[in-house]
Motif scaffolding. Structure first.
Motif, mmCIF file in Angstrom:
data_model
loop_
_atom_site.group_PDB
_atom_site.id
_atom_site.type_symbol
_atom_site.label_atom_id
_atom_site.label_comp_id
_atom_site.label_asym_id
_atom_site.label_seq_id
_atom_site.Cartn_x
_atom_site.Cartn_y
_atom_site.Cartn_z
ATOM 1 N N TYR A 1 0.828 -1.209 0.000
ATOM 2 C CA TYR A 1 0.000 0.000 0.000
ATOM 3 C C TYR A 1 0.862 1.260 0.000
ATOM 4 O O TYR A 1 0.586 2.224 -0.715
ATOM 5 C CB TYR A 1 -0.911 0.015 1.227
ATOM 6 N N ALA A 2 1.930 1.276 0.826
ATOM 7 C CA ALA A 2 2.755 2.475 0.951
ATOM 8 C C ALA A 2 3.438 2.835 -0.355
ATOM 9 O O ALA A 2 3.629 4.023 -0.667
ATOM 10 C CB ALA A 2 3.794 2.270 2.052
ATOM 11 N N GLU A 3 3.790 1.833 -1.151
ATOM 12 C CA GLU A 3 4.496 2.098 -2.401
ATOM 13 C C GLU A 3 3.568 2.289 -3.588
ATOM 14 O O GLU A 3 4.016 2.683 -4.664
ATOM 15 C CB GLU A 3 5.469 0.944 -2.691
ATOM 16 N N ASP A 4 2.297 2.011 -3.413
ATOM 17 C CA ASP A 4 1.358 2.142 -4.535
ATOM 18 C C ASP A 4 1.201 3.616 -4.902
ATOM 19 O O ASP A 4 0.938 4.452 -4.036
ATOM 20 C CB ASP A 4 -0.004 1.551 -4.151
ATOM 21 N N PRO A 5 1.329 3.968 -6.179
ATOM 22 C CA PRO A 5 1.207 5.381 -6.575
ATOM 23 C C PRO A 5 -0.183 5.970 -6.366
ATOM 24 O O PRO A 5 -0.343 7.189 -6.416
ATOM 25 C CB PRO A 5 1.587 5.366 -8.059
ATOM 26 N N LEU A 6 -1.184 5.124 -6.126
ATOM 27 C CA LEU A 6 -2.535 5.632 -5.880
ATOM 28 C C LEU A 6 -2.785 5.964 -4.414
ATOM 29 O O LEU A 6 -3.826 6.553 -4.094
ATOM 30 C CB LEU A 6 -3.579 4.610 -6.341
ATOM 31 N N THR A 7 -1.883 5.578 -3.532
ATOM 32 C CA THR A 7 -2.068 5.844 -2.106
ATOM 33 C C THR A 7 -1.647 7.274 -1.796
ATOM 34 O O THR A 7 -0.502 7.648 -2.038
ATOM 35 C CB THR A 7 -1.251 4.859 -1.262
ATOM 36 N N LEU A 8 -2.579 8.051 -1.265
ATOM 37 C CA LEU A 8 -2.345 9.477 -1.040
ATOM 38 C C LEU A 8 -2.552 9.860 0.421
ATOM 39 O O LEU A 8 -3.325 9.224 1.144
ATOM 40 C CB LEU A 8 -3.315 10.330 -1.872
ATOM 41 N N LEU A 9 -1.862 10.928 0.792
ATOM 42 C CA LEU A 9 -2.284 11.723 1.943
ATOM 43 C C LEU A 9 -3.193 12.785 1.339
ATOM 44 O O LEU A 9 -2.733 13.774 0.757
ATOM 45 C CB LEU A 9 -1.090 12.356 2.655
ATOM 46 N N ALA A 10 -4.495 12.547 1.417
ATOM 47 C CA ALA A 10 -5.466 13.371 0.692
ATOM 48 C C ALA A 10 -5.754 14.670 1.435
ATOM 49 O O ALA A 10 -5.921 14.675 2.660
ATOM 50 C CB ALA A 10 -6.751 12.590 0.474
ATOM 51 N N LEU A 11 -5.807 15.760 0.655
ATOM 52 C CA LEU A 11 -6.149 17.080 1.174
ATOM 53 C C LEU A 11 -7.470 17.587 0.615
ATOM 54 O O LEU A 11 -8.065 18.504 1.193
ATOM 55 C CB LEU A 11 -5.050 18.090 0.823
ATOM 56 N N ARG A 12 -7.920 16.972 -0.488
ATOM 57 C CA ARG A 12 -9.127 17.434 -1.160
ATOM 58 C C ARG A 12 -10.011 16.248 -1.533
ATOM 59 O O ARG A 12 -9.523 15.138 -1.785
ATOM 60 C CB ARG A 12 -8.773 18.246 -2.423
ATOM 61 N N LEU A 13 -11.298 16.501 -1.577
ATOM 62 C CA LEU A 13 -12.300 15.497 -1.934
ATOM 63 C C LEU A 13 -13.257 16.107 -2.934
ATOM 64 O O LEU A 13 -13.870 17.156 -2.656
ATOM 65 C CB LEU A 13 -13.060 15.025 -0.681
ATOM 66 N N ASN A 14 -13.361 15.467 -4.107
ATOM 67 C CA ASN A 14 -14.239 15.956 -5.179
ATOM 68 C C ASN A 14 -13.989 17.434 -5.469
ATOM 69 O O ASN A 14 -14.919 18.226 -5.649
ATOM 70 C CB ASN A 14 -15.708 15.714 -4.819
ATOM 71 N N GLY A 15 -12.720 17.813 -5.493
ATOM 72 C CA GLY A 15 -12.326 19.164 -5.856
ATOM 73 C C GLY A 15 -12.407 20.192 -4.746
ATOM 74 O O GLY A 15 -12.075 21.359 -4.964
ATOM 75 N N GLU A 16 -12.804 19.796 -3.551
ATOM 76 C CA GLU A 16 -12.937 20.726 -2.439
ATOM 77 C C GLU A 16 -12.007 20.319 -1.295
ATOM 78 O O GLU A 16 -11.661 19.151 -1.156
ATOM 79 C CB GLU A 16 -14.389 20.742 -1.914
ATOM 80 N N VAL A 17 -11.646 21.304 -0.482
ATOM 81 C CA VAL A 17 -10.870 21.003 0.723
ATOM 82 C C VAL A 17 -11.679 20.053 1.599
ATOM 83 O O VAL A 17 -12.905 20.175 1.724
ATOM 84 C CB VAL A 17 -10.545 22.309 1.485
ATOM 85 N N LEU A 18 -11.004 19.097 2.184
ATOM 86 C CA LEU A 18 -11.696 18.142 3.047
ATOM 87 C C LEU A 18 -12.529 18.846 4.105
ATOM 88 O O LEU A 18 -12.071 19.802 4.745
ATOM 89 C CB LEU A 18 -10.683 17.239 3.761
ATOM 90 N N SER A 19 -13.742 18.344 4.318
ATOM 91 C CA SER A 19 -14.539 18.834 5.439
ATOM 92 C C SER A 19 -14.020 18.201 6.725
ATOM 93 O O SER A 19 -13.265 17.225 6.710
ATOM 94 C CB SER A 19 -16.010 18.478 5.243
ATOM 95 N N ALA A 20 -14.426 18.744 7.857
ATOM 96 C CA ALA A 20 -13.982 18.206 9.149
ATOM 97 C C ALA A 20 -14.382 16.738 9.299
ATOM 98 O O ALA A 20 -13.596 15.910 9.778
ATOM 99 C CB ALA A 20 -14.561 19.040 10.286
ATOM 100 N N ASP A 21 -15.588 16.389 8.859
ATOM 101 C CA ASP A 21 -16.051 15.016 9.021
ATOM 102 C C ASP A 21 -15.342 14.045 8.085
ATOM 103 O O ASP A 21 -15.355 12.830 8.317
ATOM 104 C CB ASP A 21 -17.557 14.932 8.805
ATOM 105 N N HIS A 22 -14.735 14.562 7.014
ATOM 106 C CA HIS A 22 -13.986 13.702 6.105
ATOM 107 C C HIS A 22 -12.487 13.726 6.392
ATOM 108 O O HIS A 22 -11.711 13.176 5.615
ATOM 109 C CB HIS A 22 -14.258 14.080 4.651
ATOM 110 N N GLY A 23 -12.078 14.351 7.498
ATOM 111 C CA GLY A 23 -10.703 14.202 7.934
ATOM 112 C C GLY A 23 -9.807 15.408 7.830
ATOM 113 O O GLY A 23 -8.588 15.261 7.894
ATOM 114 N N TYR A 24 -10.376 16.598 7.655
ATOM 115 C CA TYR A 24 -9.540 17.805 7.565
ATOM 116 C C TYR A 24 -8.622 17.871 8.789
ATOM 117 O O TYR A 24 -9.046 17.593 9.913
ATOM 118 C CB TYR A 24 -10.421 19.059 7.512
ATOM 119 N N PRO A 25 -7.347 18.175 8.584
ATOM 120 C CA PRO A 25 -6.721 18.721 7.369
ATOM 121 C C PRO A 25 -6.191 17.685 6.387
ATOM 122 O O PRO A 25 -5.923 18.027 5.228
ATOM 123 C CB PRO A 25 -5.565 19.544 7.937
ATOM 124 N N ALA A 26 -6.010 16.417 6.778
ATOM 125 C CA ALA A 26 -5.459 15.418 5.865
ATOM 126 C C ALA A 26 -5.905 14.034 6.293
ATOM 127 O O ALA A 26 -6.067 13.754 7.483
ATOM 128 C CB ALA A 26 -3.927 15.497 5.838
#
Length: 394
Positions: A347-372
């Motif tokens: 998983y760590a080496e997979d290029p699709l695994t991200l530390l995500a900052l955005r969801l569907n083009g928007e900054v993550l909401s608090a319930d979806h894990g803001y800030p990352a």
């Protein structure tokens, strides 16, 4: 009470309540052929539940020797297996009660034990009924996220799954002659049963009704994982399109006690041979990637979304991670079974695994894990850690 001639009976003497008798269940379909027909379907549903449940359990709690070997592809793998697990479990609930209806009179025969073989048969039935009813009912309450019991659901559900599997095998071994005799219309030993041909239309009607009930439950719940059927998702506890930023949420920031004060001045800490810290603005200035991945929850719902952020392997490389290293992820949440998450090298080496900052083009909401938060392919939702505070190269 005096009922001699010339004497009037006392008031209400004729209003005695009728004797209460348990239902006799004397219908013709409470017999082995019906039980065997329903049992075939129930056995298939329980087998699917057991196998997909093992997949889910070992993805969530891999043994140490397998932690780095779990595959990150196909990206939809966990979505498929967990969707099947919940769908088969709901179907098994209908089939289990249909099976109990077919064999109900035999559960209360007297004397309860007539021989060693009969004792084994009764034991297998008692184990199977108790464990299977417990498993499907607690599983149903789990997907509704209602836990009216004092024990931890995951380890108990996993343990009882083995009890169900063992009791099914014991039951099949003990009842093999009966099952063989009633497996099909042409089975030896059943062609001469009195009234058999008369019972066929009734049995077919019963099986058609059971099959229709299973189909109705499946069609009105499977849309939470199989999104083309989402408009028919009437009985499932989740709809894949409902929630903040168009995605469902199981654990909110409030439930995790992640407050605005906790993320004020947030900095990501990355530990490794070359440790460093990054503020949110610095993290957002790094090369960003966009991926479309499903998030699949253990409760059975799943949905595709577009995620944007920094590749985990880029963050690990910057920290000097050696080849094949794994990762530990620590969340800001104050407590919880998945506050700390281990990620194997696949998983760590997979290029699709991200530390995500955005969801569907928007900054993550608090319930979806803001800030990352973490997003990775073929991964249970409980391991897609939200409110990430620290990454540790392992």
């Amino acid at each position: 009470m005096d009922h001699r001639p010339g004497r009037r009976p006392p008031p209400f003497a004729r209003l005695r309540p009728p004797a209460l008798r348990p239902p006799s269940f004397s219908g013709r379909l409470h017999e082995p052929r019906t039980a065997t027909a329903v049992g075939r379907w129930l056995g298939a549903a329980l087998a699917v539940c057991f196998l997909t449940g093992l997949v889910s359990h070992f993805l969530q709690h891999p043994p140490s020797w397998a932690a780095g070997l779990l595959p990150s592809r196909p990206v939809w793998g966990y979505r498929l297996t967990q969707g099947l697990h919940v769908a088969a479990g709901l179907a098994a609930m209908v089939l289990l009660f249909a099976k109990l209806w077919a064999v109900y009179p035999r559960l209360f025969l007297w004397p309860p034990v007539r021989s060693v073989r009969h004792a084994l048969e009764r034991l297998s039935v008692a184990l199977l009924v108790a464990a299977a009813v417990f498993q499907v009912l607690t599983g149903l309450l789990n997907i509704a996220e209602w836990y009216p019991w004092p024990f931890a659901f995951v380890p108990v559900h996993y343990t009882v799954a083995w009890v169900v599997a063992g009791s099914v095998l014991l039951h099949l071994a003990v009842k093999a002659p009966v099952i063989r005799a009633h497996w099909s219309r042409r089975s030896a030993g059943t062609l001469a049963l009195p009234g058999e041909e008369r019972d066929v239309p009734d049995r077919r009607a019963l099986l058609l009704g059971v099959g229709t009930a299973v189909g109705a439950v499946t069609v009105t719940t499977v849309g939470q994982a199989f999104t083309p059927l989402a408009p028919l998702d009437l009985l499932a506890p989740r709809h894949p399109g409902y929630g903040p930023q168009g995605l469902p949420v199981n654990r909110t920031a409030a439930a995790a006690r992640v407050t605005p004060a906790a993320v004020r001045g947030w900095r990501l800490e990355v530990r490794g041979p070359a440790p460093y810290r990054l503020a949110l603005a610095e993290l957002a200035a790094l090369p960003q990637r966009r991926v479309r991945l499903p998030i699949a929850c253990v409760e059975g719902w799943s949905a595709d979304a577009e995620w944007g952020g920094v590749r985990i392997r880029d963050l690990m490389d910057r920290a000097g991670a050696p080849p094949g290293a794994g990762l530990r992820v620590v969340s800001l949440e104050a407590e919880g079974a998945y506050r700390i998450m281990e990620m194997g090298r696949e998983y760590a080496e997979d290029p699709l695994t991200l530390l995500a900052l955005r969801l569907n083009g928007e900054v993550l909401s608090a319930d979806h894990g803001y800030p990352a938060r973490i997003i990775a392919p073929n991964r249970p939702g409980v391991l897609q850690t939200k409110w990430v505070a620290r990454l540790e190269v392992r």
